[in-house]
Motif scaffolding. Structure first.
Motif, mmCIF file in Angstrom:
data_model
loop_
_atom_site.group_PDB
_atom_site.id
_atom_site.type_symbol
_atom_site.label_atom_id
_atom_site.label_comp_id
_atom_site.label_asym_id
_atom_site.label_seq_id
_atom_site.Cartn_x
_atom_site.Cartn_y
_atom_site.Cartn_z
ATOM 1 N N PHE A 194 23.890 -4.102 -13.582
ATOM 2 C CA PHE A 194 22.681 -3.295 -13.389
ATOM 3 C C PHE A 194 22.616 -2.170 -14.417
ATOM 4 N N PHE A 195 23.698 -1.422 -14.554
ATOM 5 C CA PHE A 195 23.731 -0.283 -15.459
ATOM 6 C C PHE A 195 23.557 -0.740 -16.907
ATOM 7 N N SER A 196 24.253 -1.803 -17.287
ATOM 8 C CA SER A 196 24.187 -2.295 -18.665
ATOM 9 C C SER A 196 22.790 -2.789 -19.008
ATOM 10 N N ARG A 197 22.147 -3.427 -18.058
ATOM 11 C CA ARG A 197 20.803 -3.949 -18.312
ATOM 12 C C ARG A 197 19.804 -2.822 -18.568
ATOM 13 N N LEU A 198 19.915 -1.738 -17.802
ATOM 14 C CA LEU A 198 18.956 -0.645 -17.934
ATOM 15 C C LEU A 198 19.327 0.339 -19.047
ATOM 16 N N LYS A 199 20.622 0.491 -19.302
ATOM 17 C CA LYS A 199 21.070 1.520 -20.248
ATOM 18 C C LYS A 199 21.506 0.935 -21.585
ATOM 19 N N GLY A 200 21.754 -0.364 -21.615
ATOM 20 C CA GLY A 200 22.183 -0.977 -22.850
ATOM 21 C C GLY A 200 23.638 -0.746 -23.191
ATOM 22 N N SER A 215 6.591 -0.238 -12.015
ATOM 23 C CA SER A 215 6.528 -0.861 -10.696
ATOM 24 C C SER A 215 7.304 -0.012 -9.696
ATOM 25 N N PRO A 216 7.059 -0.164 -8.393
ATOM 26 C CA PRO A 216 7.863 0.561 -7.399
ATOM 27 C C PRO A 216 9.354 0.285 -7.561
ATOM 28 N N LEU A 217 9.711 -0.982 -7.798
ATOM 29 C CA LEU A 217 11.126 -1.311 -7.964
ATOM 30 C C LEU A 217 11.693 -0.636 -9.208
ATOM 31 N N GLY A 218 10.865 -0.516 -10.240
ATOM 32 C CA GLY A 218 11.305 0.177 -11.442
ATOM 33 C C GLY A 218 11.644 1.630 -11.180
ATOM 34 N N LEU A 219 10.852 2.292 -10.341
ATOM 35 C CA LEU A 219 11.139 3.682 -9.997
ATOM 36 C C LEU A 219 12.412 3.805 -9.170
ATOM 37 N N VAL A 220 12.623 2.857 -8.258
ATOM 38 C CA VAL A 220 13.856 2.867 -7.466
ATOM 39 C C VAL A 220 15.069 2.704 -8.386
ATOM 40 N N HIS A 221 14.972 1.765 -9.317
ATOM 41 C CA HIS A 221 16.072 1.537 -10.243
ATOM 42 C C HIS A 221 16.317 2.745 -11.137
ATOM 43 N N ARG A 222 15.251 3.399 -11.548
ATOM 44 C CA ARG A 222 15.412 4.597 -12.381
ATOM 45 C C ARG A 222 16.141 5.689 -11.612
ATOM 46 N N ARG A 223 15.823 5.822 -10.323
ATOM 47 C CA ARG A 223 16.500 6.839 -9.506
ATOM 48 C C ARG A 223 17.977 6.506 -9.365
ATOM 49 N N LEU A 224 18.300 5.251 -9.138
ATOM 50 C CA LEU A 224 19.702 4.844 -9.041
ATOM 51 C C LEU A 224 20.426 5.062 -10.366
ATOM 52 N N LEU A 225 19.744 4.799 -11.466
ATOM 53 C CA LEU A 225 20.356 4.994 -12.780
ATOM 54 C C LEU A 225 20.650 6.473 -13.021
ATOM 55 N N PHE A 231 25.901 -0.451 -4.095
ATOM 56 C CA PHE A 231 25.997 -1.776 -4.711
ATOM 57 C C PHE A 231 27.082 -2.593 -4.013
ATOM 58 N N ARG A 232 26.876 -3.887 -3.957
ATOM 59 C CA ARG A 232 27.797 -4.728 -3.189
ATOM 60 C C ARG A 232 29.153 -4.882 -3.863
ATOM 61 N N ASP A 233 29.199 -4.723 -5.188
ATOM 62 C CA ASP A 233 30.491 -4.749 -5.874
ATOM 63 C C ASP A 233 30.338 -4.097 -7.241
ATOM 64 N N ALA A 234 31.489 -3.795 -7.861
ATOM 65 C CA ALA A 234 31.486 -3.100 -9.150
ATOM 66 C C ALA A 234 30.863 -3.955 -10.249
ATOM 67 N N GLY A 235 31.071 -5.272 -10.184
ATOM 68 C CA GLY A 235 30.502 -6.145 -11.199
ATOM 69 C C GLY A 235 28.981 -6.114 -11.191
ATOM 70 N N TYR A 236 28.395 -6.143 -10.000
ATOM 71 C CA TYR A 236 26.938 -6.103 -9.897
ATOM 72 C C TYR A 236 26.412 -4.764 -10.417
ATOM 73 N N PHE A 237 27.107 -3.675 -10.074
ATOM 74 C CA PHE A 237 26.708 -2.357 -10.563
ATOM 75 C C PHE A 237 26.786 -2.297 -12.087
#
Length: 298
Positions: A267-273, A225-235, A258-264
């Protein structure tokens, strides 16, 4: 030789919101660039009585030939190139003026919707082109004369001009970018704006297509998805900063928008495990082991 011009800067003498510039007897080709940052401030229109050129509208490049009208709404990335000898008028309108100029009426909703869509060089007959140019000349004359009621007269004439553009847009169709060009344009915008966390609808708007069309093109080309590509770039950016910089996780979160370190971290843990901190320790450990292995060589 081509003269390059940036997006118009509104002249305070012309109501601070509306500017009309005459295009007459160009001795060389001229280009106007409307990048995202400028385009977000307002809209731009051209009415050409004579001449040719090209219009780059997001990822699409099309030839334009007078007599024609161009309307570039706020948020559309574009470039207008006119060949030597072109004649006509250019209009720049701030978003504030566009918000005020449309009164409550039976066509207000339709007009507001219409001025958010591009008109990419719609051909006119010679009489319609002359009429549109006269309307813009009247706006320019009112602003320059600065007579009592000038602002109201300018806004009234602008209202009539926008109605004219709306009527043209009722039968106009926008040139459609190929899926390949849509993907290329999207990837370029992601490189520029991933850290601003635009929603997909904003990318689609800037590219002049619907969200559904953009999503379909991206999925068919990439399987994501477009959002998936955006997230991949951020990762990718996050991984690079964790591996190569000494920034704290909260500083990396801030650098990536990112609005705060917790949200980041989520995000990172969800995509990278794995959490950002554990990822960094793992990379440093692997690098240290590799260095020690090299040092053991004879």
């Amino acid at each position: 030789m081509i003269q390059h011009l940036s997006a118009s800067t509104l002249n305070p003498g012309l109501t601070q919101d509306v500017e009309v510039v005459e295009i007459a007897g160009l001795l060389s080709a001229v280009e106007w660039d409307f990048p995202v940052a400028k385009a977000m401030r307002g809209a731009n229109g051209f009415v050409l009585a004579a001449g040719r050129g090209t219009l780059r509208l997001n990822a699409v490049v099309a030839a334009i030939e007078a007599p024609c009208v161009i309307w570039l709404p706020s948020g559309v990335v574009s470039r207008v190139r006119l060949d030597a000898g072109a004649r006509g008028m250019m209009l720049a309108v701030s978003n504030a003026a566009l918000g005020r100029v449309v009164p409550a009426s039976s066509i207000a909703g339709q007009l507001r919707e219409a001025i958010e869509r591009p008109l990419p060089g719609i051909r006119l007959d010679a009489g319609a082109a002359r009429g549109a140019i006269r309307d813009l000349e009247d706006i320019r004359r009112e602003a320059l004369d600065e007579l009592p009621g000038m602002r109201e007269a300018v806004m009234g004439r602008l209202w009539l001009t926008l109605i004219g553009f709306w009527r043209l847009g009722g039968v106009a169709t926008q040139p459609q970018a190929s899926p390949r060009l849509l993907v290329q344009g999207f990837v370029q915008l992601v490189e520029l704006h991933a850290r601003e966390h635009w929603p997909v609808a904003d990318y689609a708007r800037v590219m002049g297509v619907s969200t559904d069309r953009l999503t379909t093109a991206i999925r068919r080309a990439t399987g994501q998805s477009p959002l998936g590509l955006v997230h991949r770039r951020l990762l990718e950016d996050a991984e690079s900063l964790l591996e190569r910089s000494s920034l704290q996780v909260r500083e990396i979160a801030d650098a990536l928008g990112f609005r705060d370190a917790g949200y980041f971290s989520r995000f990172f843990s969800r995509l990278k495990g794995i959490s950002p901190g554990r990822y960094r320790k793992r990379i440093h450990s692997l690098n240290a082991n590799r260095t020690q292995s090299y040092a053991a060589w004879p």
